[in-house]
Structure formats: structure tokens, C-alpha cells
Design an enzyme around this catalytic site. Structure first.
Site, PDB file in Angstrom:
ATOM      1  N   CYS A 368     -10.235  -3.868  -0.795  1.00  0.00           N
ATOM      2  CA  CYS A 368     -10.573  -2.451  -0.978  1.00  0.00           C
ATOM      3  C   CYS A 368     -12.057  -2.185  -1.224  1.00  0.00           C
ATOM      4  O   CYS A 368     -12.643  -1.305  -0.575  1.00  0.00           O
ATOM      5  CB  CYS A 368      -9.754  -1.855  -2.120  1.00  0.00           C
ATOM      6  N   ARG A 397      -5.928 -15.457  -4.577  1.00  0.00           N
ATOM      7  CA  ARG A 397      -5.404 -15.079  -5.885  1.00  0.00           C
ATOM      8  C   ARG A 397      -4.843 -16.308  -6.582  1.00  0.00           C
ATOM      9  O   ARG A 397      -4.130 -17.112  -5.967  1.00  0.00           O
ATOM     10  CB  ARG A 397      -4.324 -13.999  -5.748  1.00  0.00           C
ATOM     11  N   GLN A 415      -4.121 -10.428   4.372  1.00  0.00           N
ATOM     12  CA  GLN A 415      -3.448  -9.131   4.313  1.00  0.00           C
ATOM     13  C   GLN A 415      -3.756  -8.317   5.564  1.00  0.00           C
ATOM     14  O   GLN A 415      -4.876  -8.346   6.067  1.00  0.00           O
ATOM     15  CB  GLN A 415      -3.929  -8.332   3.097  1.00  0.00           C
ATOM     16  N   ASP A 417      -4.605  -5.246   5.957  1.00  0.00           N
ATOM     17  CA  ASP A 417      -5.064  -4.204   5.046  1.00  0.00           C
ATOM     18  C   ASP A 417      -5.686  -3.046   5.814  1.00  0.00           C
ATOM     19  O   ASP A 417      -6.358  -3.254   6.824  1.00  0.00           O
ATOM     20  CB  ASP A 417      -6.115  -4.795   4.105  1.00  0.00           C
ATOM     21  N   HIS A 419      -7.363   1.179   5.048  1.00  0.00           N
ATOM     22  CA  HIS A 419      -7.660   2.273   4.121  1.00  0.00           C
ATOM     23  C   HIS A 419      -7.973   3.528   4.916  1.00  0.00           C
ATOM     24  O   HIS A 419      -8.647   3.464   5.953  1.00  0.00           O
ATOM     25  CB  HIS A 419      -8.828   1.907   3.206  1.00  0.00           C
ATOM     26  N   LYS A 499       3.158   6.100  -4.708  1.00  0.00           N
ATOM     27  CA  LYS A 499       3.218   5.125  -3.615  1.00  0.00           C
ATOM     28  C   LYS A 499       4.594   5.102  -2.972  1.00  0.00           C
ATOM     29  O   LYS A 499       5.596   5.532  -3.554  1.00  0.00           O
ATOM     30  CB  LYS A 499       2.867   3.724  -4.124  1.00  0.00           C
ATOM     31  N   HIS A 545      -4.411   3.442   0.423  1.00  0.00           N
ATOM     32  CA  HIS A 545      -4.269   2.017   0.747  1.00  0.00           C
ATOM     33  C   HIS A 545      -2.970   1.848   1.524  1.00  0.00           C
ATOM     34  O   HIS A 545      -1.970   2.491   1.192  1.00  0.00           O
ATOM     35  CB  HIS A 545      -4.140   1.154  -0.514  1.00  0.00           C
TER      36      HIS A 545
END
Length: 686
Positions: A368, A397, A415, A417, A419, A499, A545
Site C-alpha cells: 500500500c 511477513r 499478492q 494487490d 488500489h 470491507k 484496497h
């Protein structure tokens, strides 16, 4: 039409048709292209059944479901076995059957009672019901399989005695006194954590008791002992803290009747057969290399082929839907993660910082902040919105070694990912667009049943009431507009925004957390991102997200288990294997056929080359007798085999065998290529 140049053969002593005889099964009428509609069965144990349904996809038939039951097809009533339309067995869940929940909870108590009868020094901790049964944690010496059998026999005796379960309310002091008298230190700790009063205790026949809020069955005799089984023993840290004692956790399963238990055990065996860790090794798809470290995935060539197909699909769909693709670094200054709040709220999941030229750097746990920095590179106008950016970004992680699990729990993963930066009145349309994209992507792989949850504002949150209400309403409106059913998780949202979470249902009816869509009021404020509105005033945009697949590693693991390693033709790492009939032994014994044998191999290589030129993933395999070559191809789950013998060499043809149907006949190489390309393009079986 191409003409395949072949070596001259004057002898056709080895014909493919003599070696590939086998049962020919009718092709399923479910073979279809993307325009046709179907729904996946919840649990289907036959690989053949999965093969028949997995290729027919629909771009319009996804269903959001909130079913609480699991459908199981057992050997006896599998309609695929009998050609009948018998109704499959539906297993109850804790949510659909309170009786089952009570049985499982009571089984945990009965097991703890049995353990302490057999092992008086064992200390009890907690014993809840879980999705498929129950467990209980004990502080005691390690247990063996032999011990589990003894414990089960003692449980059977307790059940047979039909002992009553009696609820008692006591004061905190009384509970403390009783627990201390039993010398149960873990129960004292549990008692201290209970805030409500009075304290409730459940007795089994006046012989054993436990701190418990219930519920339970009235007596042990209600439990069907033949529907209970102890499954395994595992180590578990007390309170999940690696600095606290390691306990012995006994897992068990319990059902209302024997039929349900048998169906569950059948399901469990099928799940074991599909285990992506075993299949990943058997099919040479991926590995976790101990020399490199736990939780770090090595994609082997075949696994990498599947990953590239997934990535190519992902990129195409995102570009078609107006996303700009990004690539960003794997590390950044620690200050960036201070601004984002990750160091304050997520530090335990992050790796140690690196000192580089007296500056601290951090491996990224998320993407992000990078996307925000790209947004901030220039001033934006309200006319620029919506802005959609996406990245297949690898993150790192920290996970405890004991929690690592194949591709499902790793330390480094990619990911999918994205945005979206937009205006508040664009939230609904953008969320709807994400839902459409999610459906389009998941349907490529046959996932058409979803469980959808909308999580709303928690007690502690950032952002004012107006924007929370507007965002939550936009998410609801988008889901309603999409026509998907969903459950509302009141107060279950993130502190920074509401979410949507989506779980996909695989071929066994298991649900996997996959897609997530989150509105964020926090990071735009932390990074002070703005745009200029129509009045030339600076305003803060909305940030969304979203991830569709979650991570490539986990999604690949789900795919392996969903397909049981039998990837559909379009997705299979190797789509066709070319097999010569003649083996080494034959070449040595029949001297005059040696030239013919080499001709067969060269012909196979030419066939493979032509297949590759047409975009078909093919390889040649030789050096063994044909039956073994076929067995090896089937074991490695190759969808198509093209067998070449003397007759095929003479006529410029190949004899085709599919993994499930067997021999389907001889055809020209041109026809084989045409049919294969058509099946790949239309996502059907050959």
C-alpha cells in the site's frame, strides 16, 4: 495445413493401436465453452467427475451462497457410480445443528474425563468444539497412537454409562477453592479471565467437572460412540505463546450417526489425496528448500508455467478494466512504515530492519505505501478519478515456524494487490467494478460459488460518521446491484473502513478466504494525499484496497487441491506427451527394426516441435516400454498422450489417449493440433 516430414518406414511391426487398448467412456455433456452455465458440486470424490465438470465455465453463473451444510457423495450413493440421481448425503454443521454442536462439546468433556482417569497427573486446560469435531489441550507427557486407542475405549465406557451432565452455578471464590483443591493451575488462569458471574460448572455424573458455559447434551448416552473418533495428537503452546508450556492437543471428530462419520472420513481421505504439499512434490511443481529457510517457496518449471498463465490472465483482465500496472521495490526506509503505522501496529509480523549506510530499511509486509507514493508524485485533479493501479507485489511477513503450512502459510508471497483512488460518490461503481472483475477472474478456474461477508464499523475506528455511513451504504448497494447474497458482520470491519470478504468453494465444498475489498480512511490521512476539487480546493480522496486471488502461492495451493493435481487441459503444465511404441529391449532383440525405432523417435520429436509451434505445451518421453510410459504419464497427470508406432509413422498420424477416457483413436497430426487448440481456447476437454 502443414505436412509433417517423416522418416521412411518399410516395416510397421509396432502399431500404436496394439498397445493402447482400454475402456472408452462417454464424454460428459457438461463440456462447454465460456458462454454456458453450470454450478460446481459441493463435494465430489471422483477424479473423473471433476474432470468432466471442471472445463465448462460460465461468465454469468456465479452464485453467492450462505449454505451451512456440506454435501458429500459416498461410495454407496455416488450417482456417478450408479448413473442414478440419488440425493447426496448432506452433513450438518455446528451452525445448522445445535444437537451436533452439543454432542461435540460434550465429547470434549468426556475425552478430558477419560484422559484424567487413565493419566491422573494430566492437567486440563481448554476443550472447545471446532468445525469438524472437538479438541482438548493437556499438560502431560507426549501421547502415542496406542494411547489414543486406550482413551477412546475409556470414552466408550463413559458414554455407555449414560451419565447425566449437570450445570451448577457457583461463586468465584467457590470455583477458585475447588480448582485449587484439584491442583489445576491452568483452570485458575482461565477463571481469572472470566469476567461474568456467576461461574458455571458442568458435572459428568458427579465424577468429573469442568469450568464451562455449555451447551451440552443431557447425558452421555445421547452420544453415538460409533460416530466418534479420535484423529490425532499435536503440540500446542498454551495461549498460543511460544514462551509458554507446550501442551498435548488431542483432536477428535463427532457426528450424529455412523453414516455421517463414514462420509466425513471418506471426505478426509479425499482431502488427503488432494494435499497440495504431496502433489506439489509428486508432480514437481514447487518446493520449500530447508537450505534456504522455511516458508520460502521455490517454483519449479512446471509450477512456474501455471503461475505464468495465472499472471497473464490477471494482467489482461486488469488492463481491460482500466488498471495501470506497477512494479515497486521489495524494501524501503523504515520511516515509510512509521508513517503508514505498520511499525506501531504490525511490527510482530515484520522482519528486523537492515542498517544500510546509517539508514534503517525494512522488507515490505504490504504494498500500500508504495502505491500511495506513486499517487503523490504529482498533484491530481478531481477529473483524474478514478485512478486504478495494480501490482503482483511480493511481500514478506514473519510467521512462527510451527505455523508454516505448505503454500497456505508462508513467509514470502506475491499478492495480487490493487488500489483505487476515487471520490466518495464513485465508491459504489468502483466496488461493483471490483466485484465484476473478481467474478470474471475466479470463473476462469471454475469457482462459481462464493460466501460473501460485509463487515461494518467497529467500536474503535477512524473517520467521521458521514463517510462511514456513505462507504458502508455504497458497499451494500454494490452487492445488492450485483445480486449476490451476503451476511453482515456488524462491527467486524477494520478500524480504517468497512470491507467485503469473499470465500470461494472448491470441489470438496471447502471454503477458502480469497478476495477482499476494503475502504480505507486511514492511510490517505497518514500520508496526507489530496486532490484539487472543482472549486480549486484541496480535498482528500477515498482509497480502496483490493485483492482478488489473495496471494499467488495460496491460490496455487487451492488450485492444486481443487483439481487434485489434474489441471484442466488449458492450464496443465504439460498438455501433451508424445510416446514412441518401440522400447530399448525391442531394439536390441529385433535388429532390423532399429532404424524404424530411431525413425519413431525422430517422428515424435517432429510432432512435439509442431505442437510447440502452435502454442501447445508438449514433450517427448521414451526409453521404457509403452505401457510404462503410459502409466508414468497418467501418474504425472498429463491430459493427452500421442502414441507413435510403425503404422502412425507410415501414415503421418498419431493415436491419441486421454488421461481419463483412454484410447480415442488415430488422427492426423493436423487434426490433433486443431482439436487440442480448440479445446484449449474453449476451456473444454479434448
Amino acid at each position: 495445413m502443414f505436412i509433417l516430414q517423416r522418416m521412411v518406414s518399410t516395416h510397421s511391426l509396432f502399431s500404436a493401436s496394439a498397445f493402447v487398448s482400454g475402456p472408452i467412456l462417454n464424454k460428459s455433456s457438461l463440456h462447454s465453452n465460456l458462454s454456458r452455465s453450470f454450478s460446481w458440486p459441493k463435494l465430489e470424490f471422483r477424479a473423473l467427475a471433476l474432470y468432466k465438470t471442471r472445463n465448462g465455465l460460465s461468465t454469468s453463473s456465479a452464485v453467492a451462497t450462505d449454505s451451512a451444510s456440506h454435501t458429500l457423495l459416498s461410495d454407496q450413493n455416488d450417482p456417478l457410480e450408479k448413473g442414478s440421481a440419488e440425493k447426496p448425503l448432506v452433513l450438518p454443521t455446528n451452525e445448522s445443528s445445535e444437537k451436533l454442536l452439543r454432542i461435540r462439546h460434550t465429547c470434549a468433556h468426556v475425552m478430558a474425563m477419560a484422559v484424567q482417569k487413565l493419566f491422573p497427573n494430566a492437567k486440563v486446560t481448554i476443550g472447545p468444539w471446532i468445525d469438524n469435531g472437538f479438541y482438548y489441550d493437556f499438560d502431560m507427557e507426549p501421547l502415542t497412537d496406542k494411547d489414543l486407542k486406550k482413551i477412546k475405549k475409556e470414552m466408550d465406557r463413559i458414554i455407555a454409562r449414560n451419565l447425566p451432565l449437570v450445570r451448577e452455578e457457583v461463586s468465584r471464590d467457590e470455583a477458585h477453592s475447588r480448582i485449587k483443591a484439584l491442583n489445576e493451575p491452568y483452570k485458575l488462569e482461565i477463571l481469572d479471565s472470566i469476567k461474568e458471574e456467576p461461574i458455571t460448572i458442568y458435572h459428568i455424573g458427579g465424577e468429573w467437572w469442568d469450568l464451562c458455559a455449555g451447551p451440552h447434551v443431557p447425558s452421555t448416552g445421547i452420544i453415538n460412540r460409533r460416530a466418534v473418533e479420535l484423529e490425532s495428537v499435536a503440540g500446542a503452546y498454551w495461549r498460543g505463546d511460544e514462551n509458554k508450556p507446550m501442551l498435548q492437543r488431542i483432536y477428535g471428530t463427532a457426528w450424529e450417526n455412523e453414516e455421517q462419520l463414514k462420509a466425513y472420513l471418506h471426505f478426509k481421505e479425499e482431502a488427503k489425496r488432494r494435499d497440495h504439499r504431496r502433489l506439489g512434490q509428486d508432480l514437481d511443481l514447487f518446493s520449500i528448500q530447508n537450505d534456504a529457510g522455511g516458508g520460502l517457496v521455490f517454483w519449479h518449471p512446471k509450477g512456474a508455467v501455471v503461475r505464468n498463465i495465472i499472471e497473464d490472465l490477471w494482467r489482461k483482465i486488469h488492463i481491460d478494466r482500466g488498471y495501470d500496472l506497477l512494479y515497486t521495490p521489495h524494501v524501503a526506509k523504515a520511516d515509510l512504515w512509521k508513517i503508514s503505522g505498520h511499525i506501531d501496529f504490525y511490527k510482530e509480523n515484520m522482519y528486523d530492519q537492515m542498517n544500510i549506510e546509517d539508514e534503517l530499511y525494512q522488507l515490505r509486509p504490504m504494498n500500500c505505501p508504495y502505491h500511495i507514493l506513486i499517487y503523490k508524485r504529482k498533484q491530481h485533479s478531481y477529473q483524474d478519478f478514478p485512478i486504478r493501479v495494480a501490482e503482483l507485489g511480493t511481500v514478506y511477513r514473519y510467521e512462527l515456524s510451527g505455523s508454516l503450512h505448505g503454500l497456505f502459510r508462508v513467509r514470502g508471497f506475491t499478492q495480487d494487490d490493487a488500489h483505487i483512488f476515487c471520490l466518495s460518490d464513485q465508491i459504489k461503481d468502483e466496488i461493483r467494478g471490483v466485484l465484476d472483475l473478481t467474478e470474471e477472474m475466479l470463473l476462469q478456474f471454475g469457482f462459481s460459488k462464493y460466501e460473501v461477508n460485509l463487515s461494518t464499523r467497529p467500536e474503535k475506528s477512524v473517520g467521521d460518521d458521514d463517510i462511514w455511513d456513505k462507504a458502508t451504504s455504497a458497499l451494500k448497494d454494490a452487492l445488492d446491484d450485483k445480486g449476490w447474497s451476503y451476511e453482515i458482520d456488524e462491527g467486524g470491519g477494520a478500524f480504517y473502513g468497512p470491507k467485503i470478504d469473499l470465500k470461494i468453494e472448491d470441489a470438496l465444498g471447502r471454503k477458502w478466504q480469497c478476495s477482499t475489498i476494503q475502504v480505507d480512511f486511514n492511510l490517505p490521512q497518514r500520508f496526507d494525499i489530496t486532490y484539487v476539487d472543482s472549486n480549486s480546493e484541496k480535498k482528500r480522496p477515498i482509497m480502496i484496497h483490493r485483492a482478488v486471488l489473495g496471494s499467488l502461492e495460496r491460490f496455487f495451493g487451492v488450485l492444486i487441491e481443487h483439481y487434485a493435481g489434474d489441471f484442466p487441459l488449458w492450464l496443465s503444465p504439460i498438455q501433451a506427451r508424445i510416446l514412441p511404441v518401440t522400447d530399448k529391449q525391442a531394439m536390441l532383440i529385433i535388429k532390423f527394426c532399429v532404424m524404424n525405432a530411431f525413425s519413431q523417435l525422430e517422428y515424435c520429436n517432429e510432432v512435439a516441435k509442431k505442437l510447440k509451434e502452435n502454442g501447445i505445451r508438449a514433450e517427448v518421453c521414451h526409453g521404457e516400454r509403452l505401457p510404462k510410459l503410459i502409466r508414468n504419464a497418467e501418474t504425472q497427470k498429463i491430459p493427452l498422450m500421442a502414441v507413435v508406432g510403425g503404422k502412425e509413422l507410415d501414415t503421418g498420424t498419431v493415436t491419441i489417449r486421454t488421461r481419463f477416457v483412454g484410447d480415442i483413436g488415430t488422427m492426423t497430426v493436423d487434426d490433433f493440433i486443431s482439436k487440442t487448440m480448440s479445446a484449449i481456447e474453449n476451456r473444454t476437454a479434448f
